[in-house]
Design an enzyme around this catalytic site. Structure first.
Site, PDB file in Angstrom:
ATOM      1  N   ALA A  75       0.969  -1.523   0.155  1.00  0.00           N
ATOM      2  CA  ALA A  75      -0.311   0.121  -0.343  1.00  0.00           C
ATOM      3  C   ALA A  75       1.165   0.855   0.002  1.00  0.00           C
ATOM      4  O   ALA A  75       1.550   1.232   0.591  1.00  0.00           O
ATOM      5  CB  ALA A  75      -0.955  -0.200   1.457  1.00  0.00           C
ATOM      6  N   ALA A 120       4.286   4.492   2.932  1.00  0.00           N
ATOM      7  CA  ALA A 120       3.633   2.705   2.599  1.00  0.00           C
ATOM      8  C   ALA A 120       4.149   1.471   3.769  1.00  0.00           C
ATOM      9  O   ALA A 120       4.108   2.188   4.712  1.00  0.00           O
ATOM     10  CB  ALA A 120       4.471   2.128   1.121  1.00  0.00           C
ATOM     11  N   LYS A 121       3.388   1.055   3.227  1.00  0.00           N
ATOM     12  CA  LYS A 121       3.290  -0.758   4.145  1.00  0.00           C
ATOM     13  C   LYS A 121       2.978  -1.797   3.503  1.00  0.00           C
ATOM     14  O   LYS A 121       2.291  -1.411   2.123  1.00  0.00           O
ATOM     15  CB  LYS A 121       2.373  -1.089   5.457  1.00  0.00           C
ATOM     16  CG  LYS A 121       2.757  -1.197   6.767  1.00  0.00           C
ATOM     17  CD  LYS A 121       3.650  -1.667   6.874  1.00  0.00           C
ATOM     18  CE  LYS A 121       4.353  -0.691   8.349  1.00  0.00           C
ATOM     19  NZ  LYS A 121       4.870  -0.229   9.290  1.00  0.00           N
ATOM     20  N   GLY A 122       3.398  -3.073   3.232  1.00  0.00           N
ATOM     21  CA  GLY A 122       3.435  -4.234   2.442  1.00  0.00           C
ATOM     22  C   GLY A 122       3.011  -5.448   3.553  1.00  0.00           C
ATOM     23  O   GLY A 122       3.350  -5.010   4.632  1.00  0.00           O
ATOM     24  N   ASP A 161       9.414  -5.393   9.800  1.00  0.00           N
ATOM     25  CA  ASP A 161       8.887  -4.965  10.036  1.00  0.00           C
ATOM     26  C   ASP A 161       8.465  -6.166  11.209  1.00  0.00           C
ATOM     27  O   ASP A 161       9.275  -7.283  10.994  1.00  0.00           O
ATOM     28  CB  ASP A 161       7.227  -4.277   9.626  1.00  0.00           C
ATOM     29  CG  ASP A 161       6.604  -3.412  10.404  1.00  0.00           C
ATOM     30  OD1 ASP A 161       6.246  -2.660  10.137  1.00  0.00           O
ATOM     31  OD2 ASP A 161       5.080  -4.541  10.871  1.00  0.00           O
TER      32      ASP A 161
END
Ligand code: GLU
Length: 430
Positions: A75, A120-122, A161
């Site tokens: 994202a 962002a993060k995924g 993460d």
């Protein structure tokens, strides 16, 4: 826009909206912060949505030759201030919406720290414990290939993460570089120093939690030497925060892992307990007396640091929190509803987007080192981190004092002012 700067969210209204997802919490926080600032509805509406969400299918050959298919996301929320930046998690609870909510928090986090990045993060929907090391490598490499078009050192820079580590970052760097035909260390941060990683990156989120706790305790006239701390989670964030706080004189009375917590009112020798990456579940592994994790949250301590997973302080237990101060080590540990209850009870909460921002700050240092092809010493990294954290804390404190708002609202105001100014300057094209 409302100009009532000191209003707290009404308890009944917040409670009616439970249970909350990360995206709901992030959107409610944005709406609340937006109502306290001169920010146009147009910019606010743009920030309520991610710019792009990439969903990919990741087939992986298992060690027995069979194939399993996983789902992954990236994202990308907002890039008005620079390339997208944020972690990648491997966790069974990863969803599209969770990635979007977490990507919004990354946008604010980078802006609070004044880093030239967006958010962002995924993640991949997988329990990393169910994978062998070889399977984890194949999953990481194939996922990298699937998102290759949307990442890059000037486009979107992933990082570790939950469930990912420096080895996974090295595989991403390798897979990306092999496909591009040249070695590109700056595509990802949190790598091992041997391939362009920064010293101090692993410890940075916990270190920043400790720095922010120290500053906030001093602000409330409670120096660390007189402070008791309970830390939930003994992974990279919790263990490093606990160790640093102990080194600076605080008494860490409770720590926990996934199986439960240990509590010693006179203080735990935290330096002697291995962190999760050194020996998984070592907190409870050698303990005789283990209390449930939920009870750690309700201990009568000076400072509570939730540093495990999100959504642990909710409407259900916010009335039972006895700490005088909460410093968020995890991303999103306090729901919007719980935040309202803690505010009503006069318990300050220093938000994740400030407290654990040391991770992305040292990621920025790593990215600079990669671009310049020159490594910084551990001393240089820690001195720069200290300076950046204190500057950000002061910017937030100044909003807290001048507008009489909570620490979360102060941090959002600092972040949103910078982001909104950038949006106004760039405008909307076409
Ligand atoms: N995953 C970390 C965070 O939530 C670090 C992100 C980064 O370094 O890009 O802040």
């Amino acid at each position: 826009m409302s100009s009532d700067l000191s209003s707290e969210p009404p308890r009944a209204q917040a409670a009616a909206n439970e249970p909350e997802t990360a995206l709901e919490t992030a959107r409610r926080q944005l709406a609340r912060a937006g109502s306290q600032l001169e920010i146009t509805d147009d910019v606010l509406e743009r920030l309520n949505h991610p710019a792009k969400v990439t969903e990919v299918t990741v087939p992986v050959e298992r060690d027995d030759g069979s194939v399993d298919v996983f789902t992954g996301y990236r994202a990308q929320h907002d890039s008005v201030r620079g390339p997208y930046k944020g972690g990648l998690r491997f966790h069974p609870d990863v969803t599209r919406d969770e990635c979007v909510g977490l990507s919004m928090w990354m946008t604010w986090k980078c802006a609070v720290m004044d880093l030239p990045f967006g958010g962002a993060k995924g993640g991949v929907v997988v329990d990393p414990k169910s994978l062998s090391e070889d399977e984890r490598e194949r999953l990481t490499r194939r996922f990298t290939q699937e998102i290759r078009d949307v990442i890059g050192p000037t486009r979107d820079i992933p990082a570790p993460d939950m469930g990912t580590d420096s080895q996974a970052m090295a595989w991403i760097m390798d897979a990306y570089s092999m496909q591009q035909g040249e070695t590109i260390p700056g595509v990802v941060t949190g790598k091992p120093p041997a391939v362009g990683g920064s010293y101090g990156r692993e410890e940075a989120p916990g270190r920043s939690v400790a720095i922010i706790t120290r500053e906030t305790c001093e602000y409330y006239d409670s120096p660390l030497e007189d402070t008791t701390v309970a830390v939930q989670g003994f992974g990279s964030v919790g263990a490093n925060a606990a160790r640093q706080l102990e080194e600076w004189g605080a008494t860490v009375v409770a720590i926990s892992d996934v199986n439960g917590a240990i509590y010693e009112p006179d203080g735990i020798d935290v330096a002697s307990i291995p962190a999760h990456n050194e020996e998984p579940e070592a907190v409870t592994g050698n303990a005789d007396d283990v209390m449930p994790n939920e009870e750690l949250l309700e201990l009568d301590v000076d400072v509570l640091v939730p540093a495990a997973v999100g959504n642990v302080i909710t409407e259900a237990n916010a009335d039972d929190i006895q700490a005088d101060l909460v410093v968020e080590g995890a991303n999103g540990p306090t729901t919007f509803a719980a935040d309202a209850i803690l505010a009503e009870r006069g318990i300050p909460v220093v938000p994740d987007i400030l407290a654990n921002a040391g991770g992305v700050t040292v990621s920025y240092f790593e990215w600079l080192q990669d671009i310049n092809r020159r490594a910084w010493s551990p001393e240089e990294v820690n001195a720069e981190l200290e300076a950046e954290m204190v500057t950000a804390w002061n910017a937030v404190r100044s909003e807290v004092e001048s507008r009489d708002v909570s620490w979360r609202d102060g941090a959002y105001i600092v972040a949103l002012s910078r982001i909104s100014e950038a949006h106004e300057a760039r405008g909307l094209w076409p």
